[in-house]
Write a protein that holds these residues in place. Structure first.
Motif, PDB file in Angstrom:
ATOM      1  N   ILE A  12       0.838  -1.199   0.000  1.00 17.97           N
ATOM      2  CA  ILE A  12       0.000   0.000   0.000  1.00 17.97           C
ATOM      3  C   ILE A  12       0.874   1.251   0.000  1.00 17.97           C
ATOM      4  O   ILE A  12       0.635   2.196  -0.743  1.00 17.97           O
ATOM      5  CB  ILE A  12      -0.988  -0.014   1.196  1.00 17.97           C
ATOM      6  N   LYS A  13       1.935   1.235   0.819  1.00 19.31           N
ATOM      7  CA  LYS A  13       2.859   2.380   0.877  1.00 19.31           C
ATOM      8  C   LYS A  13       3.532   2.583  -0.487  1.00 19.31           C
ATOM      9  O   LYS A  13       3.665   3.708  -0.962  1.00 19.31           O
ATOM     10  CB  LYS A  13       3.903   2.120   1.970  1.00 19.31           C
ATOM     11  N   GLU A  14       3.923   1.490  -1.104  1.00 21.42           N
ATOM     12  CA  GLU A  14       4.559   1.538  -2.424  1.00 21.42           C
ATOM     13  C   GLU A  14       3.579   2.120  -3.458  1.00 21.42           C
ATOM     14  O   GLU A  14       3.957   2.937  -4.293  1.00 21.42           O
ATOM     15  CB  GLU A  14       4.948   0.103  -2.812  1.00 21.42           C
ATOM     16  N   THR A  15       2.323   1.718  -3.364  1.00 20.04           N
ATOM     17  CA  THR A  15       1.302   2.225  -4.281  1.00 20.04           C
ATOM     18  C   THR A  15       1.089   3.716  -4.079  1.00 20.04           C
ATOM     19  O   THR A  15       0.984   4.478  -5.045  1.00 20.04           O
ATOM     20  CB  THR A  15      -0.024   1.456  -4.090  1.00 20.04           C
ATOM     21  N   GLN A  16       1.057   4.157  -2.817  1.00 19.15           N
ATOM     22  CA  GLN A  16       0.893   5.594  -2.540  1.00 19.15           C
ATOM     23  C   GLN A  16       2.047   6.386  -3.153  1.00 19.15           C
ATOM     24  O   GLN A  16       1.840   7.476  -3.693  1.00 19.15           O
ATOM     25  CB  GLN A  16       0.822   5.843  -1.026  1.00 19.15           C
ATOM     26  N   ASN A  85      -6.259  11.966 -16.310  1.00 15.43           N
ATOM     27  CA  ASN A  85      -5.879  11.903 -14.900  1.00 15.43           C
ATOM     28  C   ASN A  85      -6.441  10.633 -14.247  1.00 15.43           C
ATOM     29  O   ASN A  85      -5.713   9.869 -13.614  1.00 15.43           O
ATOM     30  CB  ASN A  85      -6.394  13.169 -14.201  1.00 15.43           C
ATOM     31  N   GLU A  86      -7.742  10.406 -14.415  1.00 17.75           N
ATOM     32  CA  GLU A  86      -8.385   9.251 -13.779  1.00 17.75           C
ATOM     33  C   GLU A  86      -7.854   7.933 -14.334  1.00 17.75           C
ATOM     34  O   GLU A  86      -7.665   6.973 -13.590  1.00 17.75           O
ATOM     35  CB  GLU A  86      -9.904   9.340 -13.963  1.00 17.75           C
ATOM     36  N   ALA A  87      -7.616   7.890 -15.631  1.00 16.22           N
ATOM     37  CA  ALA A  87      -7.095   6.659 -16.239  1.00 16.22           C
ATOM     38  C   ALA A  87      -5.708   6.331 -15.688  1.00 16.22           C
ATOM     39  O   ALA A  87      -5.429   5.189 -15.319  1.00 16.22           O
ATOM     40  CB  ALA A  87      -7.054   6.798 -17.758  1.00 16.22           C
ATOM     41  N   GLU A  88      -4.845   7.345 -15.634  1.00 15.89           N
ATOM     42  CA  GLU A  88      -3.475   7.137 -15.152  1.00 15.89           C
ATOM     43  C   GLU A  88      -3.452   6.739 -13.672  1.00 15.89           C
ATOM     44  O   GLU A  88      -2.812   5.771 -13.289  1.00 15.89           O
ATOM     45  CB  GLU A  88      -2.644   8.408 -15.353  1.00 15.89           C
ATOM     46  N   LEU A  89      -4.150   7.512 -12.831  1.00 12.41           N
ATOM     47  CA  LEU A  89      -4.144   7.225 -11.392  1.00 12.41           C
ATOM     48  C   LEU A  89      -4.892   5.930 -11.092  1.00 12.41           C
ATOM     49  O   LEU A  89      -4.489   5.166 -10.217  1.00 12.41           O
ATOM     50  CB  LEU A  89      -4.741   8.391 -10.602  1.00 12.41           C
ATOM     51  N   GLY A  90      -5.964   5.665 -11.833  1.00 10.21           N
ATOM     52  CA  GLY A  90      -6.727   4.437 -11.644  1.00 10.21           C
ATOM     53  C   GLY A  90      -5.889   3.202 -11.938  1.00 10.21           C
ATOM     54  O   GLY A  90      -5.957   2.200 -11.226  1.00 10.21           O
ATOM     55  N   ALA A  93      -3.413   2.703  -9.023  1.00 10.08           N
ATOM     56  CA  ALA A  93      -4.101   2.238  -7.805  1.00 10.08           C
ATOM     57  C   ALA A  93      -4.531   0.783  -7.950  1.00 10.08           C
ATOM     58  O   ALA A  93      -4.344  -0.023  -7.039  1.00 10.08           O
ATOM     59  CB  ALA A  93      -5.308   3.121  -7.516  1.00 10.08           C
ATOM     60  N   LYS A  94      -5.070   0.436  -9.101  1.00 10.26           N
ATOM     61  CA  LYS A  94      -5.561  -0.928  -9.315  1.00 10.26           C
ATOM     62  C   LYS A  94      -4.399  -1.921  -9.303  1.00 10.26           C
ATOM     63  O   LYS A  94      -4.499  -2.982  -8.705  1.00 10.26           O
ATOM     64  CB  LYS A  94      -6.328  -1.003 -10.637  1.00 10.26           C
ATOM     65  N   PHE A 106     -12.155  -3.160  -6.484  1.00  7.71           N
ATOM     66  CA  PHE A 106     -11.150  -2.670  -7.417  1.00  7.71           C
ATOM     67  C   PHE A 106     -10.952  -3.591  -8.613  1.00  7.71           C
ATOM     68  O   PHE A 106     -10.099  -3.377  -9.419  1.00  7.71           O
ATOM     69  CB  PHE A 106      -9.790  -2.488  -6.705  1.00  7.71           C
ATOM     70  N   SER A 107     -11.760  -4.628  -8.691  1.00 11.48           N
ATOM     71  CA  SER A 107     -11.559  -5.553  -9.816  1.00 11.48           C
ATOM     72  C   SER A 107     -12.579  -5.353 -10.902  1.00 11.48           C
ATOM     73  O   SER A 107     -13.525  -4.647 -10.752  1.00 11.48           O
ATOM     74  CB  SER A 107     -11.591  -6.982  -9.314  1.00 11.48           C
TER      75      SER A 107
END
Length: 107
Positions: A12-16, A85-90, A93-94, A106-107
């Motif tokens: 989770i930290k790595e994802t953040q 923005n949403e596509a890149e961040l999504g 995150a996924k 998230f699936s």
């Protein structure tokens, strides 16, 4: 079990961290939009910061038309920037979400 939680927290930290890096990168991704006749052009970053507005001189003679153009083109540019923005961040995150049984949001 405890090792799983530690591994999950690390992920989770790595994802953040990846999300923050992606946000910084999106400051450099430019989105251009213009009116159909090309008289007004707007450039935004994918983080929705206005970088440039170009207005043809002919629009300066009609304040109401200029205002209409600004609203129309700005909204189109914001929609486009938001989609990027949403596509890149999504995607980040996924990719980084741990697979927790029962949490299928998230699936």
């Amino acid at each position: 079990m405890f090792g799983d939680i530690m591994g999950m927290m690390g992920k989770i930290k790595e994802t953040q961290q990846k999300i923050e890096e992606t946000k910084k990168r999106l400051d450099t991704v430019l989105v251009d939009e213009q009116s159909n006749d090309g008289l007004l052009k707007i450039t935004l970053t994918a983080n929705r910061q206005v970088k440039a507005i170009t207005i043809d001189d002919s629009l300066l003679e009609d304040k109401e038309q200029l205002e209409d153009y600004l609203i129309m083109v700005m909204n189109k540019a914001l929609d486009k920037a938001s989609a990027v923005n949403e596509a890149e961040l999504g995607a980040v995150a996924k990719e980084g979400m741990p697979n927790i049984p029962g949490l299928g949001m998230f699936s």
